[in-house]
Design a protein around this motif. Sequence first.
Motif, PDB file in Angstrom:
ATOM      1  N   THR A  16     -14.801   7.865 -24.706  1.00 55.15           N
ATOM      2  CA  THR A  16     -16.018   8.070 -25.557  1.00 55.15           C
ATOM      3  C   THR A  16     -15.643   8.703 -26.825  1.00 55.15           C
ATOM      4  N   THR A  17     -14.584  10.004 -26.695  1.00 56.88           N
ATOM      5  CA  THR A  17     -14.534  10.921 -27.757  1.00 56.88           C
ATOM      6  C   THR A  17     -13.629  10.015 -28.793  1.00 56.88           C
ATOM      7  N   ILE A  18     -12.490   9.231 -28.220  1.00 56.76           N
ATOM      8  CA  ILE A  18     -11.802   8.401 -29.084  1.00 56.76           C
ATOM      9  C   ILE A  18     -12.610   7.595 -29.948  1.00 56.76           C
ATOM     10  N   ILE A  19     -13.577   6.979 -29.226  1.00 55.96           N
ATOM     11  CA  ILE A  19     -14.329   6.125 -30.190  1.00 55.96           C
ATOM     12  C   ILE A  19     -15.335   6.427 -31.095  1.00 55.96           C
ATOM     13  N   LEU A  20     -15.995   7.667 -30.623  1.00 47.92           N
ATOM     14  CA  LEU A  20     -16.581   8.471 -31.671  1.00 47.92           C
ATOM     15  C   LEU A  20     -16.023   8.976 -32.751  1.00 47.92           C
ATOM     16  N   MET A  21     -14.821   9.399 -32.497  1.00 48.70           N
ATOM     17  CA  MET A  21     -14.327  10.066 -33.753  1.00 48.70           C
ATOM     18  C   MET A  21     -13.970   8.887 -34.930  1.00 48.70           C
ATOM     19  N   LEU A  22     -13.375   7.594 -34.080  1.00 51.40           N
ATOM     20  CA  LEU A  22     -13.133   6.495 -34.985  1.00 51.40           C
ATOM     21  C   LEU A  22     -14.413   6.158 -35.822  1.00 51.40           C
ATOM     22  N   LEU A  23     -15.451   5.939 -35.317  1.00 52.24           N
ATOM     23  CA  LEU A  23     -16.629   5.514 -35.784  1.00 52.24           C
ATOM     24  C   LEU A  23     -17.282   6.728 -36.770  1.00 52.24           C
ATOM     25  N   ALA A  24     -17.375   7.984 -36.208  1.00 52.34           N
ATOM     26  CA  ALA A  24     -18.274   9.087 -36.807  1.00 52.34           C
ATOM     27  C   ALA A  24     -17.485   9.437 -38.188  1.00 52.34           C
ATOM     28  N   ILE A  25     -16.084   9.706 -38.142  1.00 51.48           N
ATOM     29  CA  ILE A  25     -15.635  10.121 -39.529  1.00 51.48           C
ATOM     30  C   ILE A  25     -16.011   8.999 -40.591  1.00 51.48           C
ATOM     31  N   LEU A  42     -31.145   6.584 -42.319  1.00 57.76           N
ATOM     32  CA  LEU A  42     -30.075   6.628 -41.645  1.00 57.76           C
ATOM     33  C   LEU A  42     -29.698   7.726 -40.908  1.00 57.76           C
ATOM     34  N   GLU A  43     -30.029   8.736 -41.580  1.00 58.12           N
ATOM     35  CA  GLU A  43     -29.784  10.211 -40.964  1.00 58.12           C
ATOM     36  C   GLU A  43     -30.359  10.396 -39.503  1.00 58.12           C
ATOM     37  N   ALA A  44     -31.808   9.913 -39.758  1.00 60.54           N
ATOM     38  CA  ALA A  44     -32.611  10.043 -38.625  1.00 60.54           C
ATOM     39  C   ALA A  44     -32.271   9.146 -37.519  1.00 60.54           C
ATOM     40  N   LEU A  45     -31.715   7.945 -37.792  1.00 62.10           N
ATOM     41  CA  LEU A  45     -31.432   7.148 -36.630  1.00 62.10           C
ATOM     42  C   LEU A  45     -30.070   7.593 -35.980  1.00 62.10           C
ATOM     43  N   VAL A  46     -29.143   8.253 -36.947  1.00 57.57           N
ATOM     44  CA  VAL A  46     -27.670   8.951 -36.090  1.00 57.57           C
ATOM     45  C   VAL A  46     -28.337   9.894 -35.301  1.00 57.57           C
ATOM     46  N   GLY A  47     -29.340  10.962 -35.721  1.00 56.70           N
ATOM     47  CA  GLY A  47     -29.703  11.967 -34.958  1.00 56.70           C
ATOM     48  C   GLY A  47     -30.707  11.706 -34.034  1.00 56.70           C
ATOM     49  N   LEU A  48     -31.466  10.785 -33.639  1.00 54.42           N
ATOM     50  CA  LEU A  48     -32.496  10.296 -32.724  1.00 54.42           C
ATOM     51  C   LEU A  48     -32.122  10.650 -31.518  1.00 54.42           C
ATOM     52  N   PRO A  49     -30.893  10.521 -30.833  1.00 52.86           N
ATOM     53  CA  PRO A  49     -30.443  10.863 -29.463  1.00 52.86           C
ATOM     54  C   PRO A  49     -30.798  12.282 -29.311  1.00 52.86           C
ATOM     55  N   MET A  50     -30.626  13.027 -30.560  1.00 53.12           N
ATOM     56  CA  MET A  50     -30.706  14.710 -30.071  1.00 53.12           C
ATOM     57  C   MET A  50     -32.084  14.955 -29.683  1.00 53.12           C
ATOM     58  N   VAL A  91     -19.720   3.738 -21.320  1.00 55.32           N
ATOM     59  CA  VAL A  91     -18.916   3.951 -22.389  1.00 55.32           C
ATOM     60  C   VAL A  91     -19.637   3.866 -23.708  1.00 55.32           C
ATOM     61  N   VAL A  92     -20.620   2.508 -23.783  1.00 57.35           N
ATOM     62  CA  VAL A  92     -21.287   2.112 -24.812  1.00 57.35           C
ATOM     63  C   VAL A  92     -22.438   3.256 -24.893  1.00 57.35           C
ATOM     64  N   ALA A  93     -23.033   3.606 -23.835  1.00 52.37           N
ATOM     65  CA  ALA A  93     -24.370   4.490 -23.634  1.00 52.37           C
ATOM     66  C   ALA A  93     -23.814   5.684 -24.183  1.00 52.37           C
ATOM     67  N   SER A  94     -22.775   6.225 -23.835  1.00 53.75           N
ATOM     68  CA  SER A  94     -22.021   7.567 -23.922  1.00 53.75           C
ATOM     69  C   SER A  94     -22.055   7.805 -25.494  1.00 53.75           C
ATOM     70  N   VAL A  95     -21.570   6.662 -26.014  1.00 53.46           N
ATOM     71  CA  VAL A  95     -21.201   6.729 -27.618  1.00 53.46           C
ATOM     72  C   VAL A  95     -22.494   7.050 -28.310  1.00 53.46           C
ATOM     73  N   LEU A  96     -23.426   6.000 -28.069  1.00 51.51           N
ATOM     74  CA  LEU A  96     -24.560   6.309 -28.591  1.00 51.51           C
ATOM     75  C   LEU A  96     -25.410   7.659 -28.637  1.00 51.51           C
ATOM     76  N   CYS A  97     -25.347   8.068 -27.380  1.00 48.38           N
ATOM     77  CA  CYS A  97     -25.888   9.211 -26.953  1.00 48.38           C
ATOM     78  C   CYS A  97     -25.316  10.534 -27.720  1.00 48.38           C
ATOM     79  N   SER A  98     -24.075  10.747 -27.662  1.00 45.35           N
ATOM     80  CA  SER A  98     -23.339  11.721 -28.295  1.00 45.35           C
ATOM     81  C   SER A  98     -22.965  11.421 -29.807  1.00 45.35           C
TER      82      SER A  98
END
Length: 230
Positions: A16-25, A42-50, A91-98
Amino acid sequence: MLLTAVWVTLKLATITTIILMLLAIPMAWGLANMQSRLRPVLEALVGLPMVLPPTVLGFYLLLFFSPNHAVGQAWLSLTGTTLAFSFTGLVVASVLCSMPFVVQPLQRAFEQLDKGLLEAAAMMGAGRMDRFFNVVLPCTRRAMILAACMGFAHTIGEFGVVLMIGGNIPGETQVLSIALFDAVESQQFTEAHQIAAGLLVFAMMLLITLYSLDRKPVAQLPLKSNPGRS
């Protein structure tokens, strides 16, 4: 069984962390430099899981992953397996949630970056990609470490989405947070204490490391003395 849960947890958090770093940067860089009215959306969509209850996110993902939905049906046709109650779905769910725990630290670091460095690099003939990889990334490496650690830690500690999407399949989707819940539910308090204590120690060590890194002074370039002055 506990060691199996540890292995599944570490594997999930690492992938999950590897995928997140590739997408998040690139996402964080785009948001930091966006000059559009859509940026708050867009910022709200990204921060929605928080702020969204994890079970809500898990519920909608469970619907999307179902063979009755286009996404789940397409995955079933391609792989012959379902996304729901599988490690891939986890993995997909964890990427979206984190995602916000990785994107937001990077975005703040990119916004605070001294633009003069980029301008100086551009004047020296560095292209856009060259400036990004040789100026932006080295100058924000602390934020990179922080974001990766936050994504890794949040994935390890996540419970609601994991339970909704992965269930409790030993060796497949049973991570430590689920194993702890299972141990308490079955009144195996010795095992529950071991899992809880291990997660507590891990969280404390991670936070100490991050705070120590944050307080570490930034290395300064040595100033050359002027031979014309005594």
